[in-house]
Structure formats: structure tokens, C-alpha cells
Design an enzyme around this catalytic site. Structure first.
Site, PDB file in Angstrom:
ATOM      1  N   SER A  45      -4.391  34.667   6.357  1.00  0.00           N
ATOM      2  CA  SER A  45      -3.347  34.135   7.245  1.00  0.00           C
ATOM      3  C   SER A  45      -2.136  35.058   7.400  1.00  0.00           C
ATOM      4  CB  SER A  45      -2.858  32.772   6.728  1.00  0.00           C
ATOM      5  OG  SER A  45      -2.022  32.941   5.605  1.00  0.00           O
ATOM      6  N   VAL A 127      -8.485  18.469   5.359  1.00  0.00           N
ATOM      7  CA  VAL A 127      -7.749  18.201   4.123  1.00  0.00           C
ATOM      8  C   VAL A 127      -7.368  16.727   4.043  1.00  0.00           C
ATOM      9  CG1 VAL A 127      -5.708  18.738   2.749  1.00  0.00           C
ATOM     10  CG2 VAL A 127      -6.819  20.558   4.083  1.00  0.00           C
ATOM     11  N   ASP A 146      -2.298  10.417  12.943  1.00  0.00           N
ATOM     12  CA  ASP A 146      -2.963  11.553  13.575  1.00  0.00           C
ATOM     13  C   ASP A 146      -3.123  11.254  15.070  1.00  0.00           C
ATOM     14  OD1 ASP A 146      -4.854  13.499  14.474  1.00  0.00           O
ATOM     15  OD2 ASP A 146      -5.441  13.856  12.395  1.00  0.00           O
ATOM     16  N   THR A 173      -1.115  18.910   8.903  1.00  0.00           N
ATOM     17  CA  THR A 173      -1.414  19.243  10.301  1.00  0.00           C
ATOM     18  C   THR A 173      -1.477  20.758  10.452  1.00  0.00           C
ATOM     19  OG1 THR A 173       0.882  19.521  10.954  1.00  0.00           O
ATOM     20  CG2 THR A 173       0.018  17.286  10.999  1.00  0.00           C
ATOM     21  N   ARG A 206       1.816  24.051   6.891  1.00  0.00           N
ATOM     22  CA  ARG A 206       2.486  25.283   7.279  1.00  0.00           C
ATOM     23  C   ARG A 206       3.975  25.022   7.158  1.00  0.00           C
ATOM     24  NH1 ARG A 206      -1.442  27.563   6.222  1.00  0.00           N
ATOM     25  NH2 ARG A 206      -2.811  28.828   7.515  1.00  0.00           N
ATOM     26  N   GLU A 235       8.075  32.589   5.162  1.00  0.00           N
ATOM     27  CA  GLU A 235       7.247  33.284   4.165  1.00  0.00           C
ATOM     28  C   GLU A 235       7.047  34.739   4.609  1.00  0.00           C
ATOM     29  OE1 GLU A 235       3.422  31.423   3.532  1.00  0.00           O
ATOM     30  OE2 GLU A 235       4.312  29.461   3.313  1.00  0.00           O
ATOM     31  N   HIS A 252       2.430  29.285  -1.606  1.00  0.00           N
ATOM     32  CA  HIS A 252       1.292  29.138  -0.672  1.00  0.00           C
ATOM     33  C   HIS A 252      -0.037  29.402  -1.389  1.00  0.00           C
ATOM     34  CE1 HIS A 252       0.024  29.573   3.836  1.00  0.00           C
ATOM     35  NE2 HIS A 252      -0.948  29.023   3.106  1.00  0.00           N
ATOM     36  N   GLY A 255      -4.422  26.253  -1.524  1.00  0.00           N
ATOM     37  CA  GLY A 255      -5.840  26.453  -1.184  1.00  0.00           C
ATOM     38  C   GLY A 255      -6.483  27.575  -1.972  1.00  0.00           C
ATOM     39  N   TYR A 256      -5.803  28.059  -3.029  1.00  0.00           N
ATOM     40  CA  TYR A 256      -6.271  29.273  -3.693  1.00  0.00           C
ATOM     41  C   TYR A 256      -7.227  29.042  -4.852  1.00  0.00           C
ATOM     42  CZ  TYR A 256      -4.115  33.208  -1.339  1.00  0.00           C
ATOM     43  OH  TYR A 256      -3.817  34.205  -0.439  1.00  0.00           O
TER      44      TYR A 256
HETATM   45  N1  LIG Z   1      -1.359  25.611   1.579  1.00  0.00           N
HETATM   46  C1  LIG Z   1      -2.592  26.072   1.680  1.00  0.00           C
HETATM   47  O1  LIG Z   1      -3.034  26.881   0.896  1.00  0.00           O
HETATM   48  C2  LIG Z   1      -3.486  25.537   2.757  1.00  0.00           C
HETATM   49  C3  LIG Z   1      -4.860  25.487   2.543  1.00  0.00           C
HETATM   50  C4  LIG Z   1      -5.681  24.938   3.532  1.00  0.00           C
HETATM   51  C5  LIG Z   1      -5.127  24.494   4.722  1.00  0.00           C
HETATM   52  N2  LIG Z   1      -3.794  24.619   4.927  1.00  0.00           N
HETATM   53  C6  LIG Z   1      -3.194  24.127   6.159  1.00  0.00           C
HETATM   54  O2  LIG Z   1      -3.277  22.703   6.136  1.00  0.00           O
HETATM   55  C7  LIG Z   1      -3.315  22.212   7.465  1.00  0.00           C
HETATM   56  C8  LIG Z   1      -4.448  21.201   7.604  1.00  0.00           C
HETATM   57  O3  LIG Z   1      -5.694  21.848   7.434  1.00  0.00           O
HETATM   58  P1  LIG Z   1      -7.034  21.102   7.886  1.00  0.00           P
HETATM   59  O4  LIG Z   1      -8.161  21.961   7.546  1.00  0.00           O
HETATM   60  O5  LIG Z   1      -7.042  19.706   7.397  1.00  0.00           O
HETATM   61  O6  LIG Z   1      -6.862  21.120   9.447  1.00  0.00           O
HETATM   62  P2  LIG Z   1      -7.730  20.275  10.481  1.00  0.00           P
HETATM   63  O7  LIG Z   1      -7.625  20.999  11.775  1.00  0.00           O
HETATM   64  O8  LIG Z   1      -9.072  19.969   9.945  1.00  0.00           O
HETATM   65  O9  LIG Z   1      -6.937  18.893  10.570  1.00  0.00           O
HETATM   66  C9  LIG Z   1      -5.648  18.805  11.070  1.00  0.00           C
HETATM   67  C10 LIG Z   1      -5.452  17.397  11.596  1.00  0.00           C
HETATM   68  O10 LIG Z   1      -4.094  17.305  12.036  1.00  0.00           O
HETATM   69  C11 LIG Z   1      -4.090  16.550  13.222  1.00  0.00           C
HETATM   70  N3  LIG Z   1      -2.872  16.808  13.983  1.00  0.00           N
HETATM   71  C12 LIG Z   1      -2.626  17.800  14.862  1.00  0.00           C
HETATM   72  N4  LIG Z   1      -1.380  17.682  15.357  1.00  0.00           N
HETATM   73  C13 LIG Z   1      -0.836  16.599  14.757  1.00  0.00           C
HETATM   74  C14 LIG Z   1       0.431  15.971  14.843  1.00  0.00           C
HETATM   75  N5  LIG Z   1       1.396  16.421  15.645  1.00  0.00           N
HETATM   76  N6  LIG Z   1       0.664  14.865  14.080  1.00  0.00           N
HETATM   77  C15 LIG Z   1      -0.291  14.385  13.239  1.00  0.00           C
HETATM   78  N7  LIG Z   1      -1.519  14.939  13.146  1.00  0.00           N
HETATM   79  C16 LIG Z   1      -1.783  16.040  13.881  1.00  0.00           C
HETATM   80  C17 LIG Z   1      -5.348  16.968  13.949  1.00  0.00           C
HETATM   81  O11 LIG Z   1      -5.741  16.007  14.921  1.00  0.00           O
HETATM   82  C18 LIG Z   1      -6.332  17.080  12.807  1.00  0.00           C
HETATM   83  O12 LIG Z   1      -7.043  15.880  12.595  1.00  0.00           O
HETATM   84  C19 LIG Z   1      -3.430  23.445   8.351  1.00  0.00           C
HETATM   85  O13 LIG Z   1      -2.127  23.811   8.767  1.00  0.00           O
HETATM   86  C20 LIG Z   1      -3.928  24.509   7.416  1.00  0.00           C
HETATM   87  O14 LIG Z   1      -3.592  25.786   7.846  1.00  0.00           O
HETATM   88  C21 LIG Z   1      -2.959  25.114   3.963  1.00  0.00           C
HETATM   89  O1  LIG Z   2      -5.107  28.118   6.176  1.00  0.00           O
HETATM   90  C1  LIG Z   2      -5.549  28.278   5.060  1.00  0.00           C
HETATM   91  O2  LIG Z   2      -6.776  28.293   4.827  1.00  0.00           O
HETATM   92  C2  LIG Z   2      -4.641  28.411   3.886  1.00  0.00           C
HETATM   93  O3  LIG Z   2      -3.319  28.315   4.254  1.00  0.00           O
HETATM   94  C3  LIG Z   2      -4.961  29.628   3.090  1.00  0.00           C
HETATM   95  O4  LIG Z   2      -4.923  29.278   1.735  1.00  0.00           O
HETATM   96  C4  LIG Z   2      -4.029  30.732   3.367  1.00  0.00           C
HETATM   97  O5  LIG Z   2      -4.250  31.778   2.483  1.00  0.00           O
HETATM   98  P1  LIG Z   2      -4.036  33.271   2.953  1.00  0.00           P
HETATM   99  O6  LIG Z   2      -4.919  33.491   4.103  1.00  0.00           O
HETATM  100  O7  LIG Z   2      -2.607  33.411   3.355  1.00  0.00           O
HETATM  101  O8  LIG Z   2      -4.409  34.119   1.782  1.00  0.00           O
END
Ligand SMILES: NC(=O)c1ccc[n+]([C@@H]2O[C@H](COP(=O)([O-])OP(=O)(O)OC[C@H]3O[C@@H](n4cnc5c(N)ncnc54)[C@H](O)[C@@H]3O)[C@@H](O)[C@H]2O)c1
Ligand SMILES: O=C(O)[C@H](O)[C@H](O)COP(=O)(O)O
Length: 383
Positions: A45, A127, A146, A173, A206, A235, A252, A255-256
Site C-alpha cells: 500500500s 474484515v 454499510d 471501510t 485507512r 502516514e 499500520h 493486517g501484518y
Molecule cells: N490496518 C490494516 O493493516 C488493514 C488490513 C486490511 C485491510 N485494511 C483496510 O480495511 C478496510 C476494509 O477492508 P475490507 O477488506 O473489509 O474491505 P471490503 O471492500 O471487503 O469491505 C469494505 C466495506 O465497506 C463498505 N463501505 C464502503 N463505503 C462505506 C461507507 N461510506 N460507509 C459504510 N460502509 C462503507 C463497502 O460496501 C464494503 O462492504 C480497507 O480500507 C482496507 O484497506 C487495513
Molecule cells: O490494505 C491492506 O491490505 C492493509 O492495509 C495492509 O496491511 C497494508 O500493508 P502494506 O501494504 O502497507 O504493507
């Protein structure tokens, strides 16, 4: 064929060497010169993938080993006929482990029970839907908001008013800045002001889904909120005043898990095989080395609670401590530390893969409710 990969992608060499020359580079600094003669680009990312990076290059396939795709200009790739793959769901369980651990740590720190509390999940995708199941298994009442899913006919969802009234609010989201349901600053000053006394707010989606300036102002006004942040506006440079005021702060890494990262690389391997019309010659299971096993000796650990075994597998407060230790440095050093903590992240297995070794039944050691909690976290062989 030249395959350029982010260096922070486990087993990339093992998986992609069969296709050609694999070159690993730090993802954040990737520039047009680095990618010009690559055929395949595999990122995480931290690499912005757009015309500025790829125009004039040989790249025909781009993959991101992540769930989020907000760092990729998908329209531009489509217009250029460049194939694209991401890794939906790859690290969803890792994020769920993170949220569950954070909640149990806060409950332990402040002496409250989680069962019976009401949690509001914003975004019920990969998630959010897994988290809903986990929290219900932990005895919480769970609501979900959602709007895109509601538009598609999904029922039983609530609006953000109902979410603001929950004891726990967790954001899941994608970062969407326009359209019918933008998520940019969904957690704004108005939303934050409506949170219940003592509410717990978590953001692992995010950074910009929650307005960080408004969040800092809210935390300066009231000290009853418990905030857990894994993702930050700006970030890798994090507002240290905000970090100082949150209950758990991490760079961040939700997801690691090793599993999540490996699954992400694996999903790109499958996508590249399909793109090139070649059948996969490896299996995901065969890639996990013996050294990555997490085996817990129950007799030695003598757990009294599920949390003891969860902490033995992975302790979220270690990540919080390591991150906080970097926050006093100057901006450049802090930003570099954010990336270093991620690059050198210790091996962490998802709870569902942890192996418990014990010569007597766990029932002899742990009460039924604690065994149920372990089961809820996905631990196998609990009975
Ligand atoms: N911190 C981390 O390490 C990490 C790891 C994995 C994913 N993420 C992030 O987590 C988020 C969710 O990932 P995911 O795989 O579940 O995504 P996903 O696309 O499977 O699900 C996202 C959901 O959010 C909903 N959505 C979109 N806009 C919305 C709004 N305005 N209000 C409410 N709901 C809304 C969508 O309809 C969908 O069902 C993403 O931003 C992803 O990048 C972060
Ligand atoms: O979107 C994702 O899958 C997560 O935010 C992921 O953990 C980001 O990790 P990065 O790609 O920054 O290493």
C-alpha cells in the site's frame, strides 16, 4: 521477464522466480526509473501506482498484496490495458485478531466486561463481516452500517446515528473520497461529539476515514474515550500529540500476520499464473516453513484466562510499546521508524493457526467461559 516486487513481501522470490528475474526494492521510494524495464510490478500500500510511475514502462501486470487499493489509479491502468490484481480478504483475520486483542486488553486494563456491550461496525465487507462473527462469539451485540450494501438490498443494517450510540465503534471501510457514500472523514467532529461516555473507537481501515484533527480535539476535551489507532492521516508521519492520547497506537500492522502477508503474496501468484495462462505449480500450505509455527506449551504457560494464551501468541501492547518508543524523535527519524517497524515486524501467526500443546485437557486448567473465549478467537483443539 523482470518482476519488480516490494521487499516487504514474504516468499516473493520463492513464488515468482519461476517466471523470470525477481528484483526486490523498498516500496515507498519506487520511482519511474526503477520500474521502466519491469514487466510485472508487485506492490504494497505504500507505493502510489499511477501514470507518473508507469508511463513509458514495459509493465503489463500490476499486483498489490493488500486488501486496500486506494494507492492505485485503477482507471488509468484500465485505460492502458494493464492487468491488475489485489488480494481481497488476505489479511482480514489478522485485523479481526487485532480488534479482538485490543478490546480484551482495554477490558483488562479498565476492569470492564465486554459481553453484553454493543459494538457498531462501519463497513461490513471482508474484515467487517468476519469481525461481526468474532464479536458475536465473544458475547457482544453487534450492529453494522454499510450504505453500499444497503443499496444492493442487504437488510438488517443501521445508519451512522445508531453507530454513534454504540459502546464500541470500529471502522472497516475503504477510503472513498467521492460518490454516493464517501468514507473520507466519516468519523468527523460531529460524529465524535456524539460518542457515548466511555466509548471505545477503533480505526484499522485507512487513516483519513477518521478526521485526525477532530479526533485530537475531542480527546483534548474529554478523557473518557478509549481510542485504538492502527492507521493515521499522514502516514508514515504520525501526529505524536494524537498518538500520546490514544489507548493503543500501532504503525499500520493490524493486517501484518504472517498468514495475511503470505496469503497476499500467494493471491498475486495465482493471479499472475492466470494472466500468463500457466497452472500454479506450488501450494500455499507447502510454503509455510517449520520455523513459522507458533506452538504454545500450555503446562509451561499455566494460563488462567484466554487472554494469557492470546498474549503468548501475540501481544498487541508490544507493538504499542515499540511504536511509542519512536515518537520523541524528529520528523524524519519518526517517519523512518514507522516504516522500519513495519519492515522488521516480528513473526505473528493468526490465532486460528496457533498450536496448543498440553498433556491434560484444557478443561482442567481453564474455566468453561475462558475456553469459550479461546474458541471464539479461533484457537483449535480447545477441548
Ligand atoms: N490496518 C490494516 O493493516 C488493514 C488490513 C486490511 C485491510 N485494511 C483496510 O480495511 C478496510 C476494509 O477492508 P475490507 O477488506 O473489509 O474491505 P471490503 O471492500 O471487503 O469491505 C469494505 C466495506 O465497506 C463498505 N463501505 C464502503 N463505503 C462505506 C461507507 N461510506 N460507509 C459504510 N460502509 C462503507 C463497502 O460496501 C464494503 O462492504 C480497507 O480500507 C482496507 O484497506 C487495513
Ligand atoms: O490494505 C491492506 O491490505 C492493509 O492495509 C495492509 O496491511 C497494508 O500493508 P502494506 O501494504 O502497507 O504493507
Amino acid at each position: 521477464m523482470k518482476i519488480l516486487v516490494d521487499e516487504n513481501m514474504p516468499l516473493a522470490r520463492e513464488l515468482f522466480a519461476g517466471f523470470g528475474e525477481v528484483v526486490a526494492r523498498p516500496g515507498r521510494g519506487l520511482a519511474a526509473d526503477d520500474v521502466r524495464d519491469a514487466d510485472v510490478l508487485l506492490v504494497r500500500s505504500v507505493t502510489r501506482v499511477d501514470e507518473a510511475l508507469l508511463a513509458g514502462s514495459r509493465v503489463r501486470f500490476v499486483g498489490t498484496a493488500t486488501i486496500g487499493t486506494d494507492h492505485v489509479d485503477l482507471d488509468w491502468l484500465r485505460a492502458q490495458g494493464i492487468a491488475f490484481a489485489s488480494a481481497p480478504g488476505c489479511n482480514a483475520m489478522s485485523v479481526v485478531d487485532y480488534v479482538a486483542s485490543a478490546l480484551l486488553e482495554l477490558a483488562d486494563r479498565h476492569g470492564f466486561a465486554l459481553a453484553g456491550k454493543r459494538a457498531g461496525i462501519v463497513g461490513l465487507g471482508n474484515v467487517g463481516s468476519r469481525l461481526q462473527r468474532r464479536l458475536r462469539a465473544m458475547g457482544l451485540d453487534v450492529l453494522a452500517c454499510d450504505p453500499p450494501l444497503a443499496d444492493a438490498g442487504c437488510t438488517g443494517l443501521v445508519d451512522m446515528d445508531a453507530i454513534a450510540g454504540c459502546d464500541i465503534v470500529s471502522f472497516h471501510t475503504p477510503l472513498v473520497r467521492d460518490g454516493a457514500h464517501p468514507s473520507f472523514h466519516l468519523g468527523d467532529a460531529v460524529f465524535l461529539a456524539r460518542l457515548k461516555p466511555g466509548a471505545i473507537l477503533l480505526n484499522t481501515s485507512r487513516g483519513a476515514v477518521v478526521d485526525n484533527v477532530a479526533l485530537l480535539a475531542a480527546l483534548e476535551r474529554r478523557d473518557d474515550l478509549h481510542v485504538v489507532l492502527d492507521v493515521w492521516e499522514g502516514e508514515p508521519l504520525v501526529d505524536r500529540r494524537l498518538a500520546a492520547r490514544v489507548a493503543l497506537a500501532t504503525p499500520h500492522i493490524a493486517g501484518y500476520s504472517y498468514d495475511g502477508k503470505l496469503r497476499g503474496t500467494w493471491m498475486l501468484y495465482e493471479a499472475l499464473c492466470a494472466f500468463l495462462g500457466q497452472p500454479p505449480t506450488m501450494t500455499l500450505a507447502s510454503l509455510v516453513p517449520e520455523s513459522a509455527r507458533c506452538v504454545l506449551d500450555v503446562a509451561r504457560l499455566a494460563p488462567r484466562r484466554a487472554l494469557d494464551l492470546m498474549r503468548a501468541a501475540w501481544r498487541i501492547t508490544d507493538d504499542d510499546d515499540a511504536f511509542r518508543a519512536t515518537l520523541d524523535a524528529d520528523d524524519d527519524t519518526r517517519a523512518a521508524a514507522f516504516d522500519r517497524l513495519r519492515k522488521q515486524y516480528p513473526l505473528r501467526r493468526e490465532f486460528a493457526t496457533v498450536e496448543l500443546v498440553h498433556d491434560e485437557s484444557l478443561a482442567a486448567r481453564l474455566p468453561a467461559d475462558e475456553r469459550a473465549m479461546l474458541r471464539a478467537q479461533g484457537f483449535a483443539c480447545v477441548d
